[in-house]
Write an enzyme that holds these catalytic residues in place. Sequence first.
Site, PDB file in Angstrom:
ATOM      1  N   ASP A   1       0.834  -1.207   0.000  1.00  0.00           N
ATOM      2  CA  ASP A   1       0.000   0.000   0.000  1.00  0.00           C
ATOM      3  C   ASP A   1       0.863   1.249   0.000  1.00  0.00           C
ATOM      4  OD1 ASP A   1      -1.787  -2.029   0.360  1.00  0.00           O
ATOM      5  OD2 ASP A   1      -2.155  -1.613   2.471  1.00  0.00           O
TER       6      ASP A   1
ATOM      7  N   TYR B   1      -6.132 -11.336   8.804  1.00  0.00           N
ATOM      8  CA  TYR B   1      -4.962 -10.965   7.986  1.00  0.00           C
ATOM      9  C   TYR B   1      -3.684 -11.500   8.626  1.00  0.00           C
ATOM     10  CZ  TYR B   1      -1.640  -8.222   5.280  1.00  0.00           C
ATOM     11  OH  TYR B   1      -0.601  -7.856   4.468  1.00  0.00           O
TER      12      TYR B   1
END
Length: 391
Positions: A175, A224
């Site tokens: 990201d 996650y």
Amino acid sequence: MQNREIFEAACAKFKQCYGRDPVIVAYAPGRVEVIGNHTDYNEGLVLSAAINNGTFFAVAPATGTTCRLTAGDLMHEVRFEVGAPEPVRTDTWANYCMGVLAGLLQRGKFAHGFDALFFGNIPLGSGLSSSAALEISTALALARLYNIKADPLSLARIGQQAEHKFAGVKCGLLDQISSLFGRAGMLVQTDFRSLEVGHAPLGSDAVLLICNTHAKHALVDGEYNQRRADCEAAAEFFRQRLPHPVTALRDVSWAEWEEHHSGLDDRIARRAAHPIGENERVAKGAELLAKGDLEGFGRVMFLSHESSQRYFENSCEELDHVVETARGVAGVLGARLSGGGFGGSVVVLVRAADAEAAAGALAAGYAARYGKPCDVLVIHPSDGASIVKEP
Ligand code: GLA
């Protein structure tokens, strides 16, 4: 400059809060993961893009050592001392900025605090990484404020550390790198082993759509981190089994997975299959894209989604529904979930001429099933983060 209205709104809100103008403003975009799911922390490959939505972080130095930080959408302020930022349990949005401050503090001593406000237009929880946009805009602005020299990869790592230590998500660098290295009209092509970043044109024949389902399933962050731990356990297994060095799942081929996976716990074997197969799909997808084979590239995107469903189990009913709908929409070349998963957005590759009609069909298909449309945005791969105002 991108998003001029948002910039002006951020400056106006800053003035409303602090009675003066910001001295430095930095901008960082969100990102879309085009292909390469959960490959980043397995030292693999990803094609992504910075998007045309982002976050502005506006700041001015304070005289004392107190920092005031305002979320521009809520117009809510938190205060902390510049020398000792600690994770907080309420107003958790502040953790991204305080985590970045903590990272920068390892490179210098800050004698004064600051007044800051951030404001942007990335839909929260959409899988477009509003958190990385906040980290990177904070990092750029505060590095400039405190005269800290840090190259883009160091800033990306500081953002990632904020996620690990302040938000509790053991993310990779996808990201932050996408937000920093975006380029207009281009996909960002990253090798997360060497951290070499290149760019590949998408071409003008196709565009990307993002379909935000607004679905957010429980335990997202825990899931996650669990996926990451499972991948690391699998890498350890292959390290013992294979004759060549294995430091991450990047080093394991699909053929090797097929030969050895029966020796693994069934869940770990399935988790490992996803990034191993995905890495080969990204390499293949990049080749197809370079040849201008958009149909081929789209097919690889569909395969990526199937692997998420079957092996990584990071899809959900809403995401699957959008991908299935997309298969029947004219002009659609490929579709898959984008980002961490367990909700969020689907990225769709569609012929440029069909984009508008396809967006309508996808939203309507979703509304027919769930009673409300998903939000569909056309994504224009955009330039990465930058300082937009400085003294
Ligand atoms: C999230 C993480 C990234 C990456 C993706 C999945 O966006 O922050 O580091 O792992 O999920 O590819």
